[in-house]
Design a protein around this motif. Structure first.
Motif, PDB file in Angstrom:
ATOM      1  N   THR A   1      31.507  41.676 111.397  1.00 53.30           N
ATOM      2  CA  THR A   1      31.835  40.384 110.789  1.00 53.30           C
ATOM      3  C   THR A   1      30.574  39.572 110.524  1.00 53.30           C
ATOM      4  N   MET A   2      29.679  39.522 111.502  1.00 54.26           N
ATOM      5  CA  MET A   2      28.440  38.776 111.322  1.00 54.26           C
ATOM      6  C   MET A   2      27.587  39.375 110.203  1.00 54.26           C
ATOM      7  N   PHE A   3      27.520  40.700 110.171  1.00 46.72           N
ATOM      8  CA  PHE A   3      26.741  41.340 109.123  1.00 46.72           C
ATOM      9  C   PHE A   3      27.358  41.109 107.745  1.00 46.72           C
ATOM     10  N   MET A   4      28.695  41.145 107.672  1.00 43.71           N
ATOM     11  CA  MET A   4      29.367  40.957 106.386  1.00 43.71           C
ATOM     12  C   MET A   4      29.177  39.541 105.858  1.00 43.71           C
ATOM     13  N   ILE A   5      29.182  38.551 106.753  1.00 39.29           N
ATOM     14  CA  ILE A   5      28.951  37.174 106.311  1.00 39.29           C
ATOM     15  C   ILE A   5      27.579  37.049 105.658  1.00 39.29           C
ATOM     16  N   TRP A   6      26.578  37.679 106.272  1.00 35.94           N
ATOM     17  CA  TRP A   6      25.221  37.644 105.695  1.00 35.94           C
ATOM     18  C   TRP A   6      25.148  38.478 104.426  1.00 35.94           C
ATOM     19  N   ALA A   7      25.688  39.709 104.472  1.00 36.02           N
ATOM     20  CA  ALA A   7      25.574  40.610 103.331  1.00 36.02           C
ATOM     21  C   ALA A   7      26.316  40.069 102.117  1.00 36.02           C
ATOM     22  N   GLU A   8      27.476  39.443 102.339  1.00 37.32           N
ATOM     23  CA  GLU A   8      28.242  38.919 101.213  1.00 37.32           C
ATOM     24  C   GLU A   8      27.465  37.833 100.475  1.00 37.32           C
ATOM     25  N   ARG A   9      26.821  36.943 101.217  1.00 39.44           N
ATOM     26  CA  ARG A   9      26.061  35.876 100.571  1.00 39.44           C
ATOM     27  C   ARG A   9      24.820  36.416  99.884  1.00 39.44           C
ATOM     28  N   ARG A  10      24.154  37.374 100.500  1.00 44.55           N
ATOM     29  CA  ARG A  10      22.943  37.928  99.900  1.00 44.55           C
ATOM     30  C   ARG A  10      23.272  38.755  98.652  1.00 44.55           C
ATOM     31  N   VAL A  11      24.298  39.594  98.745  1.00 43.70           N
ATOM     32  CA  VAL A  11      24.632  40.468  97.617  1.00 43.70           C
ATOM     33  C   VAL A  11      25.164  39.658  96.439  1.00 43.70           C
ATOM     34  N   ILE A  12      26.070  38.708  96.698  1.00 43.77           N
ATOM     35  CA  ILE A  12      26.586  37.888  95.603  1.00 43.77           C
ATOM     36  C   ILE A  12      25.471  37.027  95.017  1.00 43.77           C
ATOM     37  N   GLY A  13      24.560  36.531  95.859  1.00 45.35           N
ATOM     38  CA  GLY A  13      23.404  35.811  95.334  1.00 45.35           C
ATOM     39  C   GLY A  13      22.574  36.676  94.415  1.00 45.35           C
ATOM     40  N   ARG A  14      22.390  37.932  94.798  1.00 44.43           N
ATOM     41  CA  ARG A  14      21.646  38.864  93.936  1.00 44.43           C
ATOM     42  C   ARG A  14      22.385  39.096  92.624  1.00 44.43           C
ATOM     43  N   MET A  15      23.709  39.225  92.686  1.00 44.53           N
ATOM     44  CA  MET A  15      24.495  39.450  91.473  1.00 44.53           C
ATOM     45  C   MET A  15      24.438  38.232  90.547  1.00 44.53           C
ATOM     46  N   GLN A  16      24.339  37.040  91.123  1.00 46.04           N
ATOM     47  CA  GLN A  16      24.334  35.807  90.336  1.00 46.04           C
ATOM     48  C   GLN A  16      22.923  35.259  90.103  1.00 46.04           C
ATOM     49  N   ASN A  17      21.918  36.091  90.364  1.00 50.08           N
ATOM     50  CA  ASN A  17      20.516  35.746  90.083  1.00 50.08           C
ATOM     51  C   ASN A  17      20.073  34.500  90.839  1.00 50.08           C
ATOM     52  N   ARG A  18      20.383  34.472  92.135  1.00 50.02           N
ATOM     53  CA  ARG A  18      19.921  33.403  93.027  1.00 50.02           C
ATOM     54  C   ARG A  18      19.582  34.025  94.372  1.00 50.02           C
ATOM     55  N   PRO A  19      18.779  33.354  95.193  1.00 51.92           N
ATOM     56  CA  PRO A  19      18.289  34.015  96.415  1.00 51.92           C
ATOM     57  C   PRO A  19      19.323  34.215  97.501  1.00 51.92           C
ATOM     58  N   GLY A  20      20.315  33.324  97.630  1.00 49.35           N
ATOM     59  CA  GLY A  20      21.216  33.412  98.762  1.00 49.35           C
ATOM     60  C   GLY A  20      20.550  32.843 100.006  1.00 49.35           C
ATOM     61  N   PRO A  21      21.110  33.061 101.194  1.00 51.53           N
ATOM     62  CA  PRO A  21      20.500  32.495 102.413  1.00 51.53           C
ATOM     63  C   PRO A  21      19.125  33.104 102.680  1.00 51.53           C
ATOM     64  N   ASN A  22      18.115  32.280 102.763  1.00 52.13           N
ATOM     65  CA  ASN A  22      16.753  32.761 103.009  1.00 52.13           C
ATOM     66  C   ASN A  22      15.951  31.811 103.892  1.00 52.13           C
ATOM     67  N   ARG A  23      16.592  30.851 104.536  1.00 54.04           N
ATOM     68  CA  ARG A  23      15.893  29.879 105.382  1.00 54.04           C
ATOM     69  C   ARG A  23      16.046  30.186 106.862  1.00 54.04           C
ATOM     70  N   ALA A  24      17.250  30.568 107.280  1.00 58.39           N
ATOM     71  CA  ALA A  24      17.511  30.818 108.701  1.00 58.39           C
ATOM     72  C   ALA A  24      17.063  32.233 109.059  1.00 58.39           C
ATOM     73  N   GLY A  25      15.831  32.352 109.505  1.00 59.01           N
ATOM     74  CA  GLY A  25      15.307  33.648 109.897  1.00 59.01           C
ATOM     75  C   GLY A  25      14.844  34.458 108.705  1.00 59.01           C
ATOM     76  N   PRO A  26      14.201  35.613 108.954  1.00 55.48           N
ATOM     77  CA  PRO A  26      13.746  36.468 107.852  1.00 55.48           C
ATOM     78  C   PRO A  26      14.923  36.991 107.035  1.00 55.48           C
ATOM     79  N   PHE A  27      14.830  36.807 105.718  1.00 52.98           N
ATOM     80  CA  PHE A  27      15.892  37.209 104.783  1.00 52.98           C
ATOM     81  C   PHE A  27      17.229  36.526 105.092  1.00 52.98           C
ATOM     82  N   GLY A  28      17.200  35.429 105.829  1.00 53.07           N
ATOM     83  CA  GLY A  28      18.428  34.722 106.169  1.00 53.07           C
ATOM     84  C   GLY A  28      19.308  35.426 107.176  1.00 53.07           C
ATOM     85  N   LEU A  29      18.736  36.331 107.991  1.00 49.86           N
ATOM     86  CA  LEU A  29      19.539  37.118 108.924  1.00 49.86           C
ATOM     87  C   LEU A  29      20.178  36.273 110.022  1.00 49.86           C
TER      88      LEU A  29
END
Length: 444
Positions: free
Chosen positions: A46-74
């Motif tokens: 669940t924790m991984f999916m919350i991060w992966a969903e925001r990062r992957v959809i951000g990539r699909m929509q040409n935006r960074p997604g979470p990138n402030r809280a820890g490396p790569f927003g992990l």
């Protein structure tokens, strides 16, 4: 005291398949260990999916997604897990407080229970004890998933009713209708698997796919199940119970703090459970895919756990892909897909599979498969002809409607409308009029 010489046996495992008799000799601490592993796996997923969903959809929509809280927003899921309990826990004054509190638990608990019957590996040796990598199994194990999904929807319905809000109640009613519709199609998708495996036990179904996966033998059942697993988990494009545009947030509009977190957790745990069930029923379970299956040790030891996790995460990625690609469908379209497409297709498919299976067992020849192929082609041709005729009828009706509309607009008794071909509609004479008015103003 645990003998340290037994630790190497954690990595040793026989290459035998588990059966129902293997679950009759389990000791209590082994059961608790498996339950803890499954619970931890679902939480970490669940924790991984919350991060992966925001990062992957951000990539699909040409935006960074979470990138402030820890490396790569992990660390973003951890920040969310800390934020939700610290929010104010609000209970509406007009709500039924007991049911309002119990509903989130009733929604999340069945999702954890359903994963207990999913095998994630063969029989292994842990501290000199041979045990299958599965919490429990019984002759009708697959039906437990349907039963738990039916109980889980009670949590959603009770949450909407107990909130005392019309938006929450509408979302709850939508969820009830949606689950009933897509649960029928899901159950029909299971029938073909039961016919081929000859059992409802999940370990027996995995053993029956030792040579060929049911995704290739039963492609229609697999596709129907993929549709129903999206509808059962209320995910885009079928997330009508949470329609933000018309229902604010649906059945959990009035929830906050940890109660909202329970609904949030239930959604992602349900996604992992139905993805694990799809892997078990159609993708060979924990068995290695080809060409890895050519390796003698691919389906023994702890390697099968890796194959199982990879298959589950591929299906979970498809969830993210759908959310970043497709818009939400209308409610009538959602019901039409379930009742007019998935259920009729599943019924016809089961009749064909049952007939071919019985004929094949009686004759022991491959002739039934040839007849089955011709039947499928004939059904597809009839469906194409019916669709073409429907499109032609729709085009004729549209032409007749347009002609009637024009007749009403220009016929006797209609409102007088000036013709649209006058010169000034085409810009003729506009420049002359403007120059004349300009000269008159200048002369004045």
């Amino acid at each position: 005291m645990i003998d340290t010489g037994a630790l190497p046996h954690l990595l040793a495992a026989p290459a035998t398949d588990s059966t129902l008799s293997d679950f009759n000799q389990l000791i209590w601490w082994m059961v608790l260990l498996k339950v803890g592993i499954v619970f931890l796996f679902l939480l970490l997923t669940t924790m991984f999916m919350i991060w992966a969903e925001r990062r992957v959809i951000g990539r699909m929509q040409n935006r960074p997604g979470p990138n402030r809280a820890g490396p790569f927003g992990l660390l973003q899921p951890i920040a969310d897990a800390l934020k939700l309990p610290l929010k104010e826990d609000i209970i509406p004054r007009t709500s039924d407080k007991l049911i309002f509190v119990v509903a989130p638990v009733l929604s999340a608990a069945p999702a954890f229970v359903s994963f207990a019957i999913i095998p994630w590996g063969p029989e292994v040796s842990i501290f000199h004890h041979h045990t299958p990598l599965q919490v429990a199994d019984f002759p009708v194990a697959v039906l437990l998933v349907l039963a738990m999904s039916s109980i889980g929807v009670y949590g959603i319905v009770l949450a909407g009713w107990a909130s005392g809000s019309p938006y929450s109640l509408l979302g709850a009613m939508r969820s009830a209708a949606q689950v009933i519709s897509y649960e029928i199609a899901m159950g029909l998708a299971f029938v073909a698997v039961f016919l081929y495996a000859g059992s409802l036990s999940t370990s027996a179904i995995v053993n029956a796919q030792a040579h060929e996966w049911y995704a290739w033998l039963l492609p229609v059942s697999f596709v129907v199940y993929l549709f129903t697993m999206v509808g059962e988990t209320n995910r885009l494009p079928f997330d009508l119970p949470e329609g933000e545009g018309e229902l604010v947030a649906g059945y959990h509009t009035e929830y906050s703090s940890m109660k909202f977190a329970m609904f949030y957790l239930a959604e992602y745990v349900n996604m992992t459970t139905v993805a694990g069930l799809a892997t078990t029923l159609f993708l060979g379970g924990w068995r290695a895919p080809w060409p890895l299956s050519l390796w003698a040790g691919a389906n023994s030891g702890w390697w099968p756990v890796l194959w199982f996790v990879i298959k589950v995460f591929i299906l979970l990625f498809c969830y993210i892909w759908l959310r970043g690609t497709l818009p939400r469908v209308r409610y009538d379209q959602l019901m039409a897909i379930g009742w007019k497409v998935l259920i009729p297709v599943s019924v016809v498919w089961i009749l064909l599979i049952a007939s071919v299976r019985a004929w094949r067992l009686d004759t022991h020849t491959k002739a039934p498969y040839i007849v089955f192929g011709f039947t499928v082609v004939l059904i597809m041709a009839l469906a194409w002809a019916w669709d073409s005729a429907a499109q032609q009828r729709a085009a004729r009706n549209a032409a007749i409607t347009e002609a009637d509309r024009e007749l009403e607009a220009t016929g006797p008794g209609s409102f007088p409308v000036p013709p649209l071909d006058l010169p000034h509609y085409h810009g003729i004479g506009l420049d002359t009029d403007q120059e004349t008015s300009t000269k008159e103003v200048a002369g004045a």
